[in-house]
Scaffold this motif. Structure first.
Motif, short mmCIF file in Angstrom:
data_model
loop_
_atom_site.label_atom_id
_atom_site.label_comp_id
_atom_site.label_asym_id
_atom_site.label_seq_id
_atom_site.Cartn_x
_atom_site.Cartn_y
_atom_site.Cartn_z
N LYS A 107 7.12 -31.07 42.73
CA LYS A 107 7.49 -30.30 43.92
C LYS A 107 6.21 -29.81 44.60
O LYS A 107 5.17 -29.64 43.95
CB LYS A 107 8.40 -29.13 43.57
CG LYS A 107 7.79 -28.09 42.65
CD LYS A 107 8.79 -26.98 42.35
CE LYS A 107 8.17 -25.90 41.44
NZ LYS A 107 9.13 -24.82 41.14
N GLU A 118 7.73 -30.75 37.65
CA GLU A 118 8.99 -30.05 37.38
C GLU A 118 9.23 -29.82 35.89
O GLU A 118 9.71 -28.77 35.49
CB GLU A 118 10.17 -30.84 37.97
CG GLU A 118 10.31 -30.73 39.47
CD GLU A 118 11.04 -29.48 39.90
OE1 GLU A 118 11.18 -28.56 39.07
OE2 GLU A 118 11.47 -29.42 41.05
N ASN A 137 4.62 -26.82 47.08
CA ASN A 137 4.80 -25.47 47.58
C ASN A 137 3.76 -25.15 48.65
O ASN A 137 2.68 -25.76 48.70
CB ASN A 137 4.69 -24.45 46.44
CG ASN A 137 5.69 -24.72 45.33
OD1 ASN A 137 6.89 -24.79 45.57
ND2 ASN A 137 5.20 -24.89 44.12
N ASN A 192 9.02 -23.44 48.35
CA ASN A 192 9.07 -24.87 48.06
C ASN A 192 9.41 -25.65 49.32
O ASN A 192 10.34 -25.30 50.05
CB ASN A 192 10.12 -25.14 46.98
CG ASN A 192 10.28 -26.61 46.69
OD1 ASN A 192 11.35 -27.17 46.84
ND2 ASN A 192 9.20 -27.28 46.30
N SER A 216 9.14 -29.47 49.42
CA SER A 216 9.67 -30.80 49.15
C SER A 216 9.50 -31.14 47.68
O SER A 216 8.81 -30.43 46.93
CB SER A 216 8.96 -31.86 50.02
OG SER A 216 7.60 -31.96 49.65
N SER A 217 10.12 -32.22 47.28
CA SER A 217 9.96 -32.71 45.91
C SER A 217 10.01 -34.23 45.95
O SER A 217 10.39 -34.84 46.96
CB SER A 217 11.06 -32.16 45.00
OG SER A 217 12.34 -32.53 45.48
#
Length: 251
Positions: A217, A235, A219, A159, A161-162
């Motif tokens: 998010k 999410e 990836n 991962n 960022s979100s």
């Protein structure tokens, strides 16, 4: 190029707000002009989005494969040519050629794309045959012979960022604009990466839609030899929204 089928031809002047930090046309801006020209050409052959919307239908971009030999720079004038290539039960296929307007003999960017017909309310896919029968197509004329491929699932992704879907991210139907997904993905690559590398080929699969208020998010997975896979995942239900495959080359 033979004029067996009607093609859309549009000219664009590259402005400063279309550029990335290295004065090249941004991928999101490229996707935007692809879609603007696609809609204009589709309207010219009787596939008008306004008419489709009156029937609670619309077509959306599902897959695209882009091959980049040269990216336009500030104040350059480009000519974009687009036409419907073929169709099957699932997709209407459309190709693109982008030229520097000063040289219409050699394209600098080639792309092939797949579009789905959906019901606006349910967001469920409809049969392409509802609209495809009246559209002139020819699979003998192509920018890229193969249809855009399915991007592989990410193996052992990490991962990066979100974020939260904001009002500036969504379109008139309340869904995230497809250009926005790649802007999010672009932000996970470092400045050091961008200083050394540039995208040579790009595949995008749009799998589902995010809406206002969704948390997402992003990836990433490396496959080596300059190839990276990314996805955008919601999410709340871990639904995959977008997958991309980029092959980067040295500047």
């Amino acid at each position: 190029m033979e004029d067996i089928i009607p093609k859309g031809r549009d000219k664009y002047r590259i402005q400063s707000d279309n550029l990335d930090g290295y004065s090249n046309l941004k991928i999101s801006s490229l996707l935007q002009i692809f879609q603007e020209s696609a809609e204009r050409q589709a309207t010219s052959i009787g596939l008008d989005q306004k008419e489709l919307r009156s029937q609670d239908l619309c077509y959306i971009l599902s897959r695209i494969n882009i091959v980049i030999d040269e990216m336009p720079i500030l104040d350059s004038e480009v000519t974009l040519v687009t036409w419907p290539k073929s169709s099957d039960d699932q997709f209407l296929y459309r190709d693109f050629l982008l030229f520097n307007s000063s040289n219409l003999d050699k394209p600098i960017i080639r792309a092939t794309s797949a579009w789905s017909l959906i019901n606006i309310e349910s967001r469920r896919a409809q049969k392409i045959e509802l609209v495809a029968g009246s559209i002139p197509v020819s699979d003998e004329i192509f920018a890229i012979k193969e249809h855009p491929a399915k991007v592989d699932a990410l193996p052992c992704a990490w991962n990066h960022s979100s974020g939260l879907v904001n009002s500036s991210d969504v379109d008139v139907d309340g869904n995230v604009k497809n250009t926005r997904y790649f802007e999010w993905i672009s932000d996970v690559y470092s400045q050091e990466h961008y200083s050394e590398m540039i995208i040579g080929t790009l595949d995008i699969n749009f799998l589902a839609e995010a809406v206002l208020g969704d948390v997402y998010k992003i990836n990433m997975a490396s496959k080596g030899k300059g190839i990276y896979l990314n996805n955008v995942v919601r999410e709340s239900d871990q639904k995959e929204l977008v997958r991309t495959r980029t092959q980067w080359i040295k500047r």
